[in-house]
Design a protein around this motif. Structure first.
Motif, mmCIF file in Angstrom:
data_model
loop_
_atom_site.group_PDB
_atom_site.id
_atom_site.type_symbol
_atom_site.label_atom_id
_atom_site.label_comp_id
_atom_site.label_asym_id
_atom_site.label_seq_id
_atom_site.Cartn_x
_atom_site.Cartn_y
_atom_site.Cartn_z
ATOM 1 N N ASN A 1 14.650 -60.569 -82.330
ATOM 2 C CA ASN A 1 13.925 -62.079 -81.548
ATOM 3 C C ASN A 1 14.561 -62.443 -80.462
ATOM 4 O O ASN A 1 14.249 -63.635 -79.671
ATOM 5 C CB ASN A 1 13.384 -62.619 -82.444
ATOM 6 C CG ASN A 1 11.511 -62.032 -82.252
ATOM 7 O OD1 ASN A 1 11.191 -62.076 -82.139
ATOM 8 N ND2 ASN A 1 11.432 -61.151 -83.671
ATOM 9 N N ILE A 2 15.788 -62.189 -80.147
ATOM 10 C CA ILE A 2 17.258 -62.854 -79.999
ATOM 11 C C ILE A 2 16.359 -62.383 -77.979
ATOM 12 O O ILE A 2 16.673 -61.595 -77.578
ATOM 13 C CB ILE A 2 18.041 -62.557 -79.722
ATOM 14 C CG1 ILE A 2 18.703 -63.013 -81.374
ATOM 15 C CG2 ILE A 2 19.297 -62.848 -78.885
ATOM 16 C CD1 ILE A 2 20.582 -62.118 -81.461
ATOM 17 N N PRO A 3 16.736 -63.435 -76.879
ATOM 18 C CA PRO A 3 16.538 -63.349 -75.433
ATOM 19 C C PRO A 3 17.574 -62.469 -74.921
ATOM 20 O O PRO A 3 18.471 -62.826 -75.577
ATOM 21 C CB PRO A 3 16.146 -64.795 -75.229
ATOM 22 C CG PRO A 3 15.633 -65.771 -76.412
ATOM 23 C CD PRO A 3 16.668 -64.862 -77.689
ATOM 24 N N LYS A 4 17.075 -61.975 -74.240
ATOM 25 C CA LYS A 4 17.616 -60.654 -73.203
ATOM 26 C C LYS A 4 18.516 -62.135 -72.353
ATOM 27 O O LYS A 4 19.688 -61.273 -72.781
ATOM 28 C CB LYS A 4 16.467 -59.862 -72.507
ATOM 29 C CG LYS A 4 16.262 -60.418 -71.239
ATOM 30 C CD LYS A 4 15.590 -59.721 -70.700
ATOM 31 C CE LYS A 4 14.954 -60.417 -68.912
ATOM 32 N NZ LYS A 4 13.751 -61.423 -69.581
ATOM 33 N N GLU A 5 18.414 -63.105 -72.455
ATOM 34 C CA GLU A 5 19.184 -63.455 -71.428
ATOM 35 C C GLU A 5 20.502 -64.018 -72.774
ATOM 36 O O GLU A 5 21.362 -63.915 -72.067
ATOM 37 C CB GLU A 5 18.576 -65.167 -71.395
ATOM 38 C CG GLU A 5 17.775 -64.923 -69.947
ATOM 39 C CD GLU A 5 16.265 -64.405 -70.774
ATOM 40 O OE1 GLU A 5 15.532 -64.289 -69.882
ATOM 41 O OE2 GLU A 5 16.052 -64.586 -72.118
ATOM 42 N N LEU A 6 20.283 -64.097 -74.052
ATOM 43 C CA LEU A 6 21.542 -64.435 -75.119
ATOM 44 C C LEU A 6 22.223 -63.133 -75.319
ATOM 45 O O LEU A 6 21.873 -62.011 -75.109
ATOM 46 C CB LEU A 6 21.067 -65.232 -76.299
ATOM 47 C CG LEU A 6 20.820 -65.961 -76.132
ATOM 48 C CD1 LEU A 6 19.272 -66.916 -75.558
ATOM 49 C CD2 LEU A 6 19.928 -66.788 -77.435
ATOM 50 N N ASP A 7 24.162 -63.368 -75.874
ATOM 51 C CA ASP A 7 24.791 -62.348 -76.241
ATOM 52 C C ASP A 7 24.325 -61.608 -77.122
ATOM 53 O O ASP A 7 24.793 -62.592 -77.734
ATOM 54 C CB ASP A 7 26.274 -62.602 -75.554
ATOM 55 C CG ASP A 7 26.918 -61.346 -76.383
ATOM 56 O OD1 ASP A 7 26.392 -60.279 -76.368
ATOM 57 O OD2 ASP A 7 28.266 -61.345 -75.517
ATOM 58 N N ALA A 8 23.186 -61.124 -77.555
ATOM 59 C CA ALA A 8 22.385 -60.496 -79.382
ATOM 60 C C ALA A 8 23.027 -60.364 -79.951
ATOM 61 O O ALA A 8 23.527 -61.404 -81.492
ATOM 62 C CB ALA A 8 21.931 -59.255 -78.871
ATOM 63 N N ASP B 1 22.923 -71.582 -78.966
ATOM 64 C CA ASP B 1 22.519 -70.683 -77.699
ATOM 65 C C ASP B 1 21.506 -70.277 -76.410
ATOM 66 O O ASP B 1 21.921 -70.184 -75.233
ATOM 67 C CB ASP B 1 22.791 -68.958 -78.399
ATOM 68 C CG ASP B 1 24.201 -69.153 -78.664
ATOM 69 O OD1 ASP B 1 25.659 -69.587 -78.713
ATOM 70 O OD2 ASP B 1 24.825 -67.818 -79.499
ATOM 71 N N LEU B 2 20.338 -70.759 -77.745
ATOM 72 C CA LEU B 2 18.730 -71.087 -76.704
ATOM 73 C C LEU B 2 19.315 -71.787 -75.379
ATOM 74 O O LEU B 2 18.782 -71.758 -74.556
ATOM 75 C CB LEU B 2 18.334 -70.619 -77.651
ATOM 76 C CG LEU B 2 16.471 -70.869 -76.929
ATOM 77 C CD1 LEU B 2 17.008 -69.760 -75.801
ATOM 78 C CD2 LEU B 2 15.812 -71.239 -78.441
#
Length: 796
Positions: free
Chosen positions: A174-181, A235-236
Motif C-alpha cells: 500500500n505504499i504509493p508509487k511516489e514514495l521510495d518504497a 514520507d507521505l
C-alpha cells in the motif's frame, strides 16, 4: 476543537522552541569563536594514533585474507575476525547504537557491561552464521522471515511476529508509487528494531520468562505502531503522492488527533487518493489506539505533547520553499533541532519507560548531529526534490547571503560540543563519534566520486583550510571506521530491492505461464466421435476452464525450463498431465459421496452441472488422458520416461490413499500427526510431483531430489493449513468456494485441532522447515521462495 487544548499544545511547542533556540545560539557562538577547530584538531591528533599506521601490515597477510567487499557480510565479518579487528568493530558499532538510539552515556560502567554483552552475543551469532557460510542460503539470517520466526519461538512471541509479518506485507503493498518504497520499509523496520532494543536493554537474565515475552510482544506492536508514522505521515506528506489540498486535509486530521487524543473520521475526502488514505487512516487509527491504551495514564500527556512538538516542527520545516531567499538561520535550524530530538524522545514515552537520568538532555543535544549527517548524505536527492535543508539552502544562497551559517561547519561544531560539553571529553565517546564522522565522509566520497566530492568540499570546507586538510587526511588514510549498522542498512536496502524484483518476476511468471497452460489444457474433439465421448470431453473442459491457480504445472514449468534448461515444447505434455490429474482429484473430492461441494473455482461443481456418474467418469477420463500425455514425452529417452510414469503412478496411489484416509476421518477427532499424514498424501504429494517430475526428466542428483521432496512436504502442509484458515475466515467470492465447509462437514482441520492461533503457528513452523529445505538446494531458486511466501500470504 477545544481552544484550551490548542493553547496547551502551542505552549508546549513554544517551550521546545525556546530550548532549541538557546541550544542553537550556543552552537552559533562556538562556531563564530572558532573554538571547535582547536578542540577537534587535538581530538584528531589523539584519535589518529589508532587509525593511521605508518607501515601497513596488509602485505603480510596472504592474498586469501585480503579485505573482501563488505557487501558480502559473512566473508567480511570473517575477515575482521581473522585480522583481529572484529571485537573493536562490534564494540564501536554497539556503542554507537547505545548513544544514538538509547541515549546512553558511554562512561557508565553499567552501559559498558551491557555493550560488551550485546557485542559478545552479536559475535557469536555471526561466527555461527559464518561457519555455515558454505551452506547456501536464500537470505542472510538477519533478513530472513524464517529466522525472525525462529527468534519469535525462542522468545514465545510467535503471535506478535505473525501479526507483524502480515502488517509489513500490507504496508509494502500500500505504499504509493511516489514514495521510495524500500527506504520507507527500511525506516519502519529500523524503528521496530529500535523499540525492541529499548525493551531488551531494560531486561537481563533475571527477568522472568513470562514478563520477557509480554514485554517483547508489546515492543513489537508498539514499534510498528510508532514506526508507521514515518512512511504514512512524514514520507507521505513530503512526497508528491497527495495534492496540496489533500495534504492540508490530512495534516488537519493528524493535528486534531494529537490535540484531542481521538482520531477523527475521514469524512468527505476531497482528493483522488481516497483508497490509499482509507487504508492509511485505518492503520494509523489502530496504531494510535494501541499506543494510547498501552501507556500509563500519567505518560499519555507527555506522549501527546512530544508528538505534537515533533509534528509541528516537521510541518514548519515542510512548509519552507527553496524559492524563499529570506529564511533566517534560526528558521532553518531550530525546527530540525526540535524534530531530530523529539523523534527519539517519543520512543521513551511510547514505551512508558522509566526515568533515565540525563537521557532527555543527551537526546536533545544529539539529534541535530544525526540530522546534519543525514542531510549531507541526502543533499543531492533533496536538491532534485526542491526540499529545504541547511545544505540545499546554503548551496543556493551562499553567494547572496553572507549571513548564512555553513551547515558543514556547524556539523563539526556540534561534534565538538557533544564530545566536550555533553559527554565530558570521554575518550570512548570521542572515538565513536569521530569514527562515525570520518566513515560518513568516506561513504560520501565513494558514492559521489573523487571529483564531485572535491567540489563539495571546496564549497563547504574552504573557510577552515587547515582543519579541512586534517579531516581529508583522515578520510584518505584512516582505517577501521566502518560500522555494522551501515553494513546491515545497505544489505537491507539491496535485499528489499532484489526481493521486489523477484516478486515482480514471480507474479509475471505466474500470469504468463498460466495463460500458456490454459491454452494447452483444452481437449480437442476429433471429428465423428461418439456422442458420449463428446459429452465427457465437454465435461472435462468445463472443469478445466474454471479459475484454477495452475500452481502445479507452473511449478513444473519453472523447474523444468528455467532451472534445468529443458525446452518448453518438450515438457508441455507433462504440464497437461499434472493439471489433468489435479482436476480429476478435485472432481472426485467434490462428489456427494465425498466432500459434497457445490462450488469449485468460482463455478458450480461438475456433478451439479451434470450428475455424479458423469463427474466420476470424467475424472477417470482425465486420469487416462494424463497417462497418455506422460507417455508422449518423446524428446526424452524411454528409460527416463518409464521412471517418470512409474513415479507418477505411485504418487497417484498415495493421493487416493490420502483421500480415503480423509474420508475415513470425517467426524473423528484426529491427532496432529494423523492430520499431517493425511494432508501430505492429499496435498503435499501433488507439490512433490510437480517438483520431482521435471527433476527426473533432467536426471538431477538424488540429493537435490531429496531436498525438493522435503520442501514439497512442508510447503504442502503449509498450503493446507492456509486453506483451513481461509475456510474459517475467507470470503467465498474470493475463495471461489463456500467458506465454513469444513465445520459443516464436521471435518478435523488444523484449526479445529490447534485453534486459529495454533494453526497459524504450525503453518509458520512448516514455512521455516520448507525454507531449510531451500537452503539445502545447490542453487538459489527465487521462485520457490516467493511461492512459499504466496502460500502463507494468499487470500484464496
Amino acid at each position: 476543537m477545544n481552544n484550551v487544548l490548542i493553547d496547551q499544545a502551542e505552549t508546549g511547542y513554544q517551550l521546545a522552541e525556546q530550548k532549541a533556540a538557546q541550544y542553537f545560539t550556543s552552537l552559533h557562538e562556538q562556531l563564530m569563536n572558532n573554538t571547535y577547530t582547536t578542540k577537534l584538531t587535538q581530538d584528531f591528533q589523539l584519535w589518529q594514533k589508532k587509525h593511521i599506521h605508518r607501515y601497513s601490515w596488509l602485505p603480510l597477510v596472504s592474498r586469501s585474507k585480503r579485505k573482501p567487499d563488505s557487501r558480502d557480510v559473512y566473508r567480511y565479518i570473517q575477515w575482521l575476525n581473522v585480522t583481529g579487528k572484529l571485537d573493536d568493530y562490534l564494540d564501536r558499532s554497539i556503542s554507537y547504537i547505545y548513544m544514538r538510539d538509547l541515549g546512553k552515556a558511554l562512561d557508565s560502567p553499567e552501559t559498558q557491561a551491557r555493550i560488551q554483552r550485546v557485542a559478545r552475543d552479536t559475535k557469536k551469532y555471526f561466527m555461527r552464521s559464518s561457519s555455515n557460510a558454505g551452506k547456501r542460503k536464500e537470505q542472510p539470517d538477519y533478513i530472513s522471515v524464517a529466522s525472525l520466526y525462529r527468534w519469535a519461538q525462542k522468545e514465545n512471541v510467535e503471535t506478535a511476529v505473525i501479526w507483524l509479518i502480515q502488517k509489513l506485507k500490507n504496508v509494502a503493498s500500500n505504499i504509493p508509487k511516489e514514495l521510495d518504497a524500500e527506504q520507507a520499509q527500511r525506516k519502519l523496520i529500523k524503528i521496530i528494531l529500535g523499540v525492541v532494543l529499548h525493551v531488551n536493554d531494560e531486561m537481563d537474565e533475571m527477568t522472568p520468562i513470562v514478563e520477557r515475552s509480554q514485554r517483547f510482544d508489546a515492543a513489537i506492536r508498539l514499534g510498528y505502531s510508532y514506526g508507521l508514522t514515518y512512511p504514512f505521515i512524514d514520507d507521505l506528506l513530503d512526497s508528491q503522492a497527495l495534492s496540496l489540498q489533500e495534504k492540508e486535509q490530512y495534516s488537519q486530521m493528524i493535528r486534531q488527533a494529537l490535540l484531542t487524543g481521538i482520531v477523527p473520521d475521514i469524512g468527505q475526502w476531497n482528493g483522488a487518493n481516497q483508497e490509499v488514505i482509507q487504508y492509511v487512516h485505518s492503520e494509523l487509527r489502530e496504531a494510535f489506539e494501541y499506543i494510547k491504551n498501552y501507556q500509563r495514564p500519567e505518560m499519555q500527556r507527555t506522549f501527546f505533547e512530544q508528538s505534537y512538538v515533533f509534528f509541528q516542527s516537521q510541518e514548519l520545516d515542510r512548509a519552507k520553499k527553496i524559492s524563499n531567499a529570506n529564511y533566517t538561520n534560526e528558521e532553518l535550524y531550530v525546527p530540525i533541532i526540535i524534530k531530530s530530538s523529539s523523534s527519539r524522545l517519543i520512543v521513551r514515552s511510547v514505551l512508558s519507560a522509566s526515568e533515565d537520568e540525563g537521557f532527555d538532555l543527551r537526546t536533545f543535544y544529539y539529534g541535530i548531529y544525526n540530522q546534519l549527517a543525514d542531510d549531507f548524505a541526502d543533499m543531492f536527492d533533496d536538491m532534485e526534490e526542491g526540499a529545504v535543508t541547511p545544505y540545499t539552502y546554503y548551496l543556493k544562497y551562499r553567494d547572496l547571503r553572507p549571513d548564512l551559517i555553513n551547515p558543514y561547519e556547524l556539523y563539526w561544531t556540534v561534534i565538538s560540543h557533544l564530545i566536550h560539553s555533553v559527554y565530558d571529553s570521554d575518550e570512548k565517546t570521542r572515538e565513536v563519534i569521530l569514527d562515525r564522522a570520518i566513515n560518513g565522509l568516506k561513504r560520501s566520497k565513494e558514492r559521489l566520486g573523487q571529483a564531485k566530492y572535491n567540489e563539495i568540499m571546496n564549497i563547504f570546507a574552504s573557510g577552515q583550510p587547515e582543519f579541512n586538510q586534517l579531516v581529508q587526511q583522515m578520510v584518505r588514510k584512516a582505517d577501521d571506521v566502518d560500522f555494522l549498522d551501515k553494513l546491515l542498512r545497505d544489505q537491507v536496502i539491496v535485499h528489499l530491492q532484489n526481493d521486489k524484483k523477484e516478486k515482480e518476476d514471480f507474479l509475471h511468471t505466474i500470469r504468463t505461464v498460466r495463460e500458456q497452460i490454459n491454452i494447452e489444457l483444452q481437449i480437442s474433439k476429433p471429428t465423428e466421435i461418439p456422442e458420449m465421448k463428446e459429452t465427457l470431453i465437454d465435461a472435462a473442459n468445463y472443469s478445466l476452464q474454471g479459475d484454477g491457480k495452475r500452481l502445479r504445472p507452473i511449478l513444473t514449468w519453472v523447474m523444468g525450463v528455467r532451472e534445468y534448461g529443458l525446452t518448453e515444447a518438450s515438457i508441455v505434455p507433462l504440464l497437461r498431465s499434472l493439471e489433468y490429474m489435479h482436476t480429476a482429484s478435485l472432481i472426485f473430492d467434490d462428489l456427494p459421496t465425498q466432500d459434497n461441494a457445490s462450488t469449485r473455482r468460482g463455478r458450480s461443481t461438475l456433478h451439479q452441472v451434470h450428475n455424479s456418474a458423469t463427474a466420476e467418469l470424467t475424472g477417470l477420463f482425465l486420469i487416462q488422458k494424463a497417462i497418455g500425455e506422460q507417455s508422449s514425452l518423446g524428446q526424452f529417452d524411454a528409460a527416463t520416461v518409464l521412471t517418470l510414469i512409474r513415479y507418477s503412478a505411485e504418487k497417484a496411489e498415495d493421493m487416493c490413499m490420502g483421500q480415503a484416509m480423509d474420508l475415513n476421518s470425517k467426524g473423528k477427532a484426529l491427532t496432529l500427526e494423523q492430520l499431517n499424514m493425511i494432508c501430505f498424501y492429499k496435498t503435499g504429494i501433488a507439490f512433490e510431483a510437480a517438483l520431482v517430475m521435471p527433476a527426473i526428466l533432467a536426471q538431477v542428483k538424488e540429493s537435490e531430489i531429496a531436498s525438493l521432496k522435503k520442501f514439497a512436504y512442508h510447503a504442502g502442509i503449509a498450503f493446507q493449513i492456509k486453506d483451513d484458515l481461509l475456510d474459517l475466515e475467507g470470503d467465498h467470492l474470493v475463495l471461489g468456494k463456500p467458506a465454513g465447509q469444513d465445520a459443516r462437514n464436521n471435518n478435523s482441520t488444523f484449526v479445529s485441532i490447534l485453534g486459529e492461533d495454533g494453526a497459524k503457528k504450525e503453518m509458520w513452523e512448516h514455512y521455516c522447515l520448507a525454507t531449510d529445505a531451500l537452503n539445502d538446494m545447490p542453487k538459489h531458486v527465487p521462485f520457490l521462495k516467493h511461492l512459499l511466501d504466496y502460500i502463507v500470504g494468499r487470500e484464496r
